[in-house]
Design a protein around this motif. Structure first.
Motif, PDB file in Angstrom:
ATOM      1  N   ARG A 151     -20.776  20.883  -8.296  1.00  0.00           N
ATOM      2  CA  ARG A 151     -22.234  20.891  -8.147  1.00  0.00           C
ATOM      3  C   ARG A 151     -22.999  20.914  -9.465  1.00  0.00           C
ATOM      4  NH1 ARG A 151     -21.326  26.424  -7.117  1.00  0.00           N
ATOM      5  NH2 ARG A 151     -20.671  25.999  -4.997  1.00  0.00           N
ATOM      6  N   GLN A 155     -25.226  17.981 -10.404  1.00  0.00           N
ATOM      7  CA  GLN A 155     -26.556  17.683  -9.831  1.00  0.00           C
ATOM      8  C   GLN A 155     -27.669  18.513 -10.468  1.00  0.00           C
ATOM      9  OE1 GLN A 155     -24.427  18.393  -6.457  1.00  0.00           O
ATOM     10  NE2 GLN A 155     -23.506  16.502  -7.237  1.00  0.00           N
ATOM     11  N   ARG A 202     -31.261  19.505  -6.162  1.00  0.00           N
ATOM     12  CA  ARG A 202     -30.402  19.990  -5.086  1.00  0.00           C
ATOM     13  C   ARG A 202     -30.758  19.474  -3.683  1.00  0.00           C
ATOM     14  NH1 ARG A 202     -27.403  24.549  -7.042  1.00  0.00           N
ATOM     15  NH2 ARG A 202     -26.891  23.802  -9.114  1.00  0.00           N
ATOM     16  N   ARG A 221     -25.751  15.583  -0.621  1.00  0.00           N
ATOM     17  CA  ARG A 221     -25.036  16.835  -0.911  1.00  0.00           C
ATOM     18  C   ARG A 221     -24.534  17.495   0.363  1.00  0.00           C
ATOM     19  NH1 ARG A 221     -25.195  20.243  -4.993  1.00  0.00           N
ATOM     20  NH2 ARG A 221     -25.907  21.918  -3.618  1.00  0.00           N
ATOM     21  N   ILE A 258     -24.888   9.270  -5.273  1.00  0.00           N
ATOM     22  CA  ILE A 258     -25.612  10.516  -5.478  1.00  0.00           C
ATOM     23  C   ILE A 258     -26.156  10.568  -6.903  1.00  0.00           C
ATOM     24  CG2 ILE A 258     -23.434  11.749  -6.049  1.00  0.00           C
ATOM     25  CD1 ILE A 258     -24.686  14.189  -4.557  1.00  0.00           C
TER      26      ILE A 258
END
Ligand code: ADP
Length: 497
Positions: free
Chosen positions: A49, A52, A56, A61, A78
């Motif tokens: 994570r 990112q 968020r 995700r 993403i």
């Protein structure tokens, strides 16, 4: 060898251990370091994570988390962030590695930086959105225009028909449907000539309509008198033009049809009234005229001057009334086509000179100056031509109250007699140059100042036309007018009438 091979790949590869809490990354290849900008030391042991950063809220995700929880493969695109904070689009494929019992132990993630492609895609999408918006706007404005036009087409009090080049009806407006008491279904799609009981199947109309597209010549004021189905005997006025859009001609014909039955009926009644009224007026007037002449004859020698003057004036006004009624009768005769020409050979020049002389005798305000010669012999209706000359000179005098002269000029142009009457009066502005020859037409401003019925020029025009000639005016407002006519010289003998 395997590690080397993985390091040689241009795709980033990571392996996460799903048996440990928070699924830490336990392996990454070189390409992953290059793509993410992080060193291997900063990667191993972290959950993915961190890629990112603060971004968020991406729906991908949640999809990733679900796939990992359920031990399923997934492919997502993403938004990730490099160590220096710059964005890159990561095309990520995650595949689970399971043990003998089917429990997910690891995930292998293969990733590619697809920022460029993604940007191109986003740009394309943006362009598409802009285009779509433009198309939408244009469609809306077209629709608005169409509705606007449709509302005009549906509101006009004329029947409208659009035809294709084969003269098949493409559409008609509501007024057409109402006027002819027909349905849209039986009309649209049919050939114009097949409508009703063949009311438009007229060879001459057909010929004119068929030449609209090749020549762009419109059909103007074509009259169709017919016993139509449902509505009976009617008189329709047909106008047809080639459809022109934004300056471009289309292969469509627009026909406008106007029902003039009632209007013609009113005009006919007016003409009938005119004819009856002038005839009825003429009879007692002829009697009065006779009595006035008798009084002249029976007048005693020693009668007073005053009485003589009254009698002279009575005679003058009776004569004027007689001329007016004769003019009205002429108009109704022209209307019914009953005007007769009595052609004879006569000396044209002499006739004009004598007419001028007679007019001058009864006329003090203006001097009538005559010049030129046209023809000694002409074959035509002398009394009618005298009427024309009289009328033109009377008008020239009447409409030039501040002038003192009127000029009459005779000439011969090729095989034509030409006569012009010129005044230095009020003149006529160009927009009325044609209309003044219509019956009962008078130029607005002079209605009150000068007496008249607006029929003199109409009669003159008809008389000249009946002799095969033309009558026209050249004039400038405030400067004066010149009325001229030409008559073709014809070598005819009286038997040829
Ligand atoms: P009227 O004179 O009875 O009105 P006419 O048919 O002779 O009828 O003339 C029609 C109209 O043409 C007149 O009302 C006038 O407006 C205009 N007109 C005719 N002759 C002249 C002229 N010489 N100068 C200016 N206007 C003229």
């Amino acid at each position: 060898m395997l590690t080397k091979a993985l390091d040689a790949s241009i795709s980033g590869v990571i392996i996460t251990d799903n048996q440990q809490p928070d699924n830490p990354i336990i392996y990454c290849n070189k390409a992953f370091e290059t793509i993410s900008g992080y060193g291997r030391d900063e990667i191993i042991g972290h959950n993915c994570r961190f890629l990112q950063k603060e971004d968020r809220q991406q729906p991908q995700r949640k999809a990733l988390a679900d796939a990992i929880k359920n031990g399923e493969s997934i492919s997502v695109e993403i938004r990730n962030y490099r160590k220096d904070g710059t964005l890159f689009w990561n095309e990520l494929n995650m595949s689970p590695i399971k043990d003998d019992r089917g429990k997910t132990c690891y995930f292998i993630g293969v990733q590619n930086d697809v920022t460029r492609r993604k940007k191109a895609e986003l740009d394309l999408q943006h362009q598409k959105d802009v285009m779509e918006r433009k198309v939408e706007e244009r469609t809306r404005s077209l629709r608005e225009n169409e509705e606007y036009l449709a509302s005009i087409v549906q509101t006009v009090r004329e029947s409208l028909v659009v035809l294709n080049p084969d003269l098949k009806v493409l559409s008609v407006n509501d007024h057409f449907i109402k006027t002819f008491k027909v349905t849209r279904e039986e009309t649209e799609g049919a050939l114009l000539y097949e409508l009703g009981n063949g009311q438009w199947n007229i060879p001459r109309l057909k010929e004119l309509l068929e030449s609209i597209l090749p020549t762009n010549n419109p059909v103007l004021e074509f009259e169709v008198e017919h016993d139509f189905p449902h509505i009976g005997k009617k008189l329709m006025l047909v106008n047809a033009h080639r459809v022109e859009l934004e300056g471009q001609y289309r292969d469509r014909i627009l026909i406008a049809i106007e029902d003039v039955t009632d209007r013609r009926e009113i005009e006919r009644r007016k003409d009938d009234f005119l004819s009856i009224a002038s005839h009825e007026l003429k009879t007692p007037l002829t009697t009065i005229k006779g009595y006035v002449q008798l009084m002249h004859k029976l007048m005693p020698e020693d009668i007073g001057e005053k009485f003589k003057e009254i009698l002279r004036k009575t005679g003058l006004y009776v004569e004027r009334l007689n001329t007016l009624i004769a003019e009205l009768l002429d108009v109704s005769r022209i209307q019914t086509g009953n005007i007769e020409l009595h052609r004879e050979q006569f000396n044209f020049d002499k006739m004009v000179y004598e007419t001028v002389e007679n007019m001058q005798a009864a006329q003090q305000s203006h001097q009538i100056i005559i010049s030129g010669n046209a023809a000694e012999t002409y074959f035509g209706d002398e009394s009618h031509i005298v009427q024309v000359v009289n009328n033109l000179i009377s008008n020239a005098i009447k409409y030039s109250p501040d002038a003192t002269e009127v000029e009459v000029h005779l000439s011969r142009v090729a095989n034509y007699i030409k006569l012009s009457v010129k005044d230095k009066g009020m003149g006529i502005s160009p927009e009325y140059h044609k209309r003044i020859f219509e019956r009962f037409y008078r130029v607005g401003e002079i209605q009150q100042r000068f007496p008249g019925m607006g029929i003199g020029l109409y009669i003159c025009d008809q008389i000249i036309k009946n002799h095969g000639g033309t009558l026209w005016v050249e004039s400038e407002l405030g400067k004066g007018s010149t009325f001229s006519f030409t008559l073709p010289m014809q070598e005819r003998t009286p038997n040829e009438q």
